[in-house]
Design a protein around this motif. Structure first.
Motif, mmCIF file in Angstrom:
data_model
loop_
_atom_site.group_PDB
_atom_site.id
_atom_site.type_symbol
_atom_site.label_atom_id
_atom_site.label_comp_id
_atom_site.label_asym_id
_atom_site.label_seq_id
_atom_site.Cartn_x
_atom_site.Cartn_y
_atom_site.Cartn_z
ATOM 1 N N TRP A 1 -12.896 -7.140 -5.037
ATOM 2 C CA TRP A 1 -13.070 -7.292 -6.487
ATOM 3 C C TRP A 1 -11.712 -7.253 -7.194
ATOM 4 N N ALA A 2 -10.851 -6.346 -6.767
ATOM 5 C CA ALA A 2 -9.523 -6.234 -7.366
ATOM 6 C C ALA A 2 -8.718 -7.511 -7.134
ATOM 7 N N VAL A 3 -8.814 -8.079 -5.931
ATOM 8 C CA VAL A 3 -8.111 -9.327 -5.643
ATOM 9 C C VAL A 3 -8.638 -10.449 -6.534
ATOM 10 N N HIS A 4 -9.948 -10.542 -6.652
ATOM 11 C CA HIS A 4 -10.547 -11.592 -7.480
ATOM 12 C C HIS A 4 -10.149 -11.447 -8.943
ATOM 13 N N ARG A 5 -10.130 -10.216 -9.449
ATOM 14 C CA ARG A 5 -9.776 -10.028 -10.861
ATOM 15 C C ARG A 5 -8.302 -10.321 -11.105
ATOM 16 N N ARG A 6 -7.474 -10.097 -10.080
ATOM 17 C CA ARG A 6 -6.045 -10.399 -10.199
ATOM 18 C C ARG A 6 -5.790 -11.895 -10.056
ATOM 19 N N ARG A 7 -6.621 -12.549 -9.237
ATOM 20 C CA ARG A 7 -6.450 -13.988 -8.994
ATOM 21 C C ARG A 7 -7.785 -14.693 -9.247
ATOM 22 N N PRO A 8 -8.125 -14.919 -10.509
ATOM 23 C CA PRO A 8 -9.431 -15.507 -10.829
ATOM 24 C C PRO A 8 -9.638 -16.890 -10.235
ATOM 25 N N TRP A 9 -8.577 -17.588 -9.894
ATOM 26 C CA TRP A 9 -8.715 -18.933 -9.338
ATOM 27 C C TRP A 9 -9.363 -18.912 -7.952
ATOM 28 N N LEU A 10 -9.344 -17.768 -7.272
ATOM 29 C CA LEU A 10 -9.944 -17.702 -5.933
ATOM 30 C C LEU A 10 -11.438 -18.033 -5.964
ATOM 31 N N ALA A 11 -12.139 -17.522 -6.972
ATOM 32 C CA ALA A 11 -13.581 -17.769 -7.060
ATOM 33 C C ALA A 11 -13.891 -19.205 -7.433
ATOM 34 N N GLN A 12 -12.893 -19.944 -7.909
ATOM 35 C CA GLN A 12 -13.102 -21.337 -8.304
ATOM 36 C C GLN A 12 -12.849 -22.312 -7.160
ATOM 37 N N LEU A 13 -12.362 -21.810 -6.040
ATOM 38 C CA LEU A 13 -12.125 -22.671 -4.892
ATOM 39 C C LEU A 13 -13.452 -23.095 -4.266
ATOM 40 N N PRO A 14 -13.555 -24.315 -3.798
ATOM 41 C CA PRO A 14 -14.778 -24.733 -3.099
ATOM 42 C C PRO A 14 -14.916 -23.997 -1.771
ATOM 43 N N ILE A 15 -16.135 -23.744 -1.374
ATOM 44 C CA ILE A 15 -16.382 -23.124 -0.073
ATOM 45 C C ILE A 15 -16.465 -24.246 0.954
ATOM 46 N N ALA A 16 -15.504 -24.245 1.876
ATOM 47 C CA ALA A 16 -15.386 -25.356 2.824
ATOM 48 C C ALA A 16 -15.749 -24.951 4.241
ATOM 49 N N GLY A 17 -16.511 -23.875 4.377
ATOM 50 C CA GLY A 17 -16.901 -23.427 5.711
ATOM 51 C C GLY A 17 -16.605 -21.952 5.895
ATOM 52 N N PRO A 18 -16.828 -21.436 7.099
ATOM 53 C CA PRO A 18 -16.588 -20.015 7.363
ATOM 54 C C PRO A 18 -15.098 -19.704 7.365
ATOM 55 N N PRO A 19 -14.732 -18.411 7.300
ATOM 56 C CA PRO A 19 -13.309 -18.041 7.330
ATOM 57 C C PRO A 19 -12.637 -18.538 8.607
ATOM 58 N N ARG A 20 -11.466 -19.151 8.451
ATOM 59 C CA ARG A 20 -10.753 -19.700 9.604
ATOM 60 C C ARG A 20 -9.310 -19.223 9.676
ATOM 61 N N GLY A 21 -8.784 -18.705 8.587
ATOM 62 C CA GLY A 21 -7.388 -18.324 8.537
ATOM 63 C C GLY A 21 -7.148 -16.861 8.840
ATOM 64 N N PRO A 22 -5.906 -16.479 9.089
ATOM 65 C CA PRO A 22 -5.604 -15.107 9.497
ATOM 66 C C PRO A 22 -5.880 -14.054 8.435
ATOM 67 N N HIS A 23 -5.686 -14.392 7.152
ATOM 68 C CA HIS A 23 -5.922 -13.392 6.122
ATOM 69 C C HIS A 23 -7.414 -13.151 5.906
ATOM 70 N N LEU A 24 -8.173 -14.228 5.802
ATOM 71 C CA LEU A 24 -9.619 -14.056 5.603
ATOM 72 C C LEU A 24 -10.272 -13.418 6.819
ATOM 73 N N LEU A 25 -9.795 -13.759 8.009
ATOM 74 C CA LEU A 25 -10.350 -13.116 9.205
ATOM 75 C C LEU A 25 -9.957 -11.646 9.277
ATOM 76 N N ALA A 26 -8.811 -11.301 8.703
ATOM 77 C CA ALA A 26 -8.449 -9.888 8.617
ATOM 78 C C ALA A 26 -9.442 -9.140 7.739
#
Length: 246
Positions: free
Chosen positions: A107-132
């Motif tokens: 929630w803190a990340v989303h409120r700091r970076r509101p553009w994250l919630a506006q990104l299209p969902i293009a599939g399951p997590p594939r990158g190192p940060h999201l998998l973390a």
């Protein structure tokens, strides 16, 4: 690693092939970090390929050596933008407290970076940060006895709630700003207008709500959006608890 697709190799920053002909000092990491900085400053509309190229002092076409497409750039930004998940202080025997911490950190990340919630969902997590983040959420549920599918489902529900709550808060805030005034005044106006319009014979329970004075009361804190988020989160955690194996 030659069987990995190029976009996945870039997501994980795996070096591939020759770097001949690439602008000195320009690589995937720098391109994506600059795009994230632009989005932090100007929103998602400020991180277009032409604006990114201008910021980096290169041509838009040269960016395709580092990101395969506009959609890939958004995927790269989404992964890097989330950053690192929370570290849990011991003890680690309270899954609910850990999962709450995981959700509040998102929630803190989303409120700091509101553009994250506006990104299209293009599939399951594939990158190192999201998998973390996935790994961190699974760690919170490690000792629950839930099976892997249930754990993944829990993280999907909780993470989806965080994203939706942030997007809803953004849209409500945008509406308030467009009309002028602050949230408490908008809530009071809403309650008063609905109290006039809602016929108790047609909508008896809604009429009771609007006549209760709920919308006239002051917000419980300086962060009413956060209060609403925490209330909903506890309801979800109650549901998770009810579904846990005995």
């Amino acid at each position: 690693m030659t069987d990995l697709p190029d976009d996945l190799a870039r997501l994980w920053r795996l070096q591939r092939g020759s770097r001949l002909g690439r602008p000195a000092g320009l690589d995937v990491e720098r391109v994506v970090r600059t795009a994230v900085e632009l989005a932090d400053r100007d929103g998602l509309a400020g991180a277009t390929l032409p604006k990114l190229a201008a910021e980096l002092g290169v041509t838009p076409m040269s960016l395709y050596r580092h990101v395969g497409s506009k959609d890939e750039l958004l995927t790269l930004m989404g992964d890097l933008g989330f950053g690192e998940p929370p570290e849990y202080a011991p003890p680690h025997d309270d899954w609910r407290a850990l999962l709450r911490q995981w959700a509040l950190a998102q929630w803190a990340v989303h409120r700091r970076r509101p553009w994250l919630a506006q990104l299209p969902i293009a599939g399951p997590p594939r990158g190192p940060h999201l998998l973390a983040w996935v790994d961190s959420g699974l760690r919170a549920l490690r000792d629950t006895g839930a099976d892997p599918g249930a754990k993944l489902g829990i993280l999907t529900v909780v993470g989806g709630y965080v994203r939706h709550a942030d997007l809803l808060a953004q849209q409500l805030s945008d509406g308030w700003l467009a009309d002028g005034g602050a949230q408490p005044q908008h809530e009071q106006d809403y309650g008063r207008q609905m109290a006039i319009l809602v016929d108790p014979n047609r909508f008896p329970d809604a009429a009771a709500l609007f006549s209760s004075g709920l919308f006239e009361s002051a917000p419980p804190s300086d962060d009413p959006t956060g209060d609403d988020f925490r209330f909903g989160l506890e309801l979800i955690l109650d549901g998770v608890a009810a579904g846990m194996p005995d």
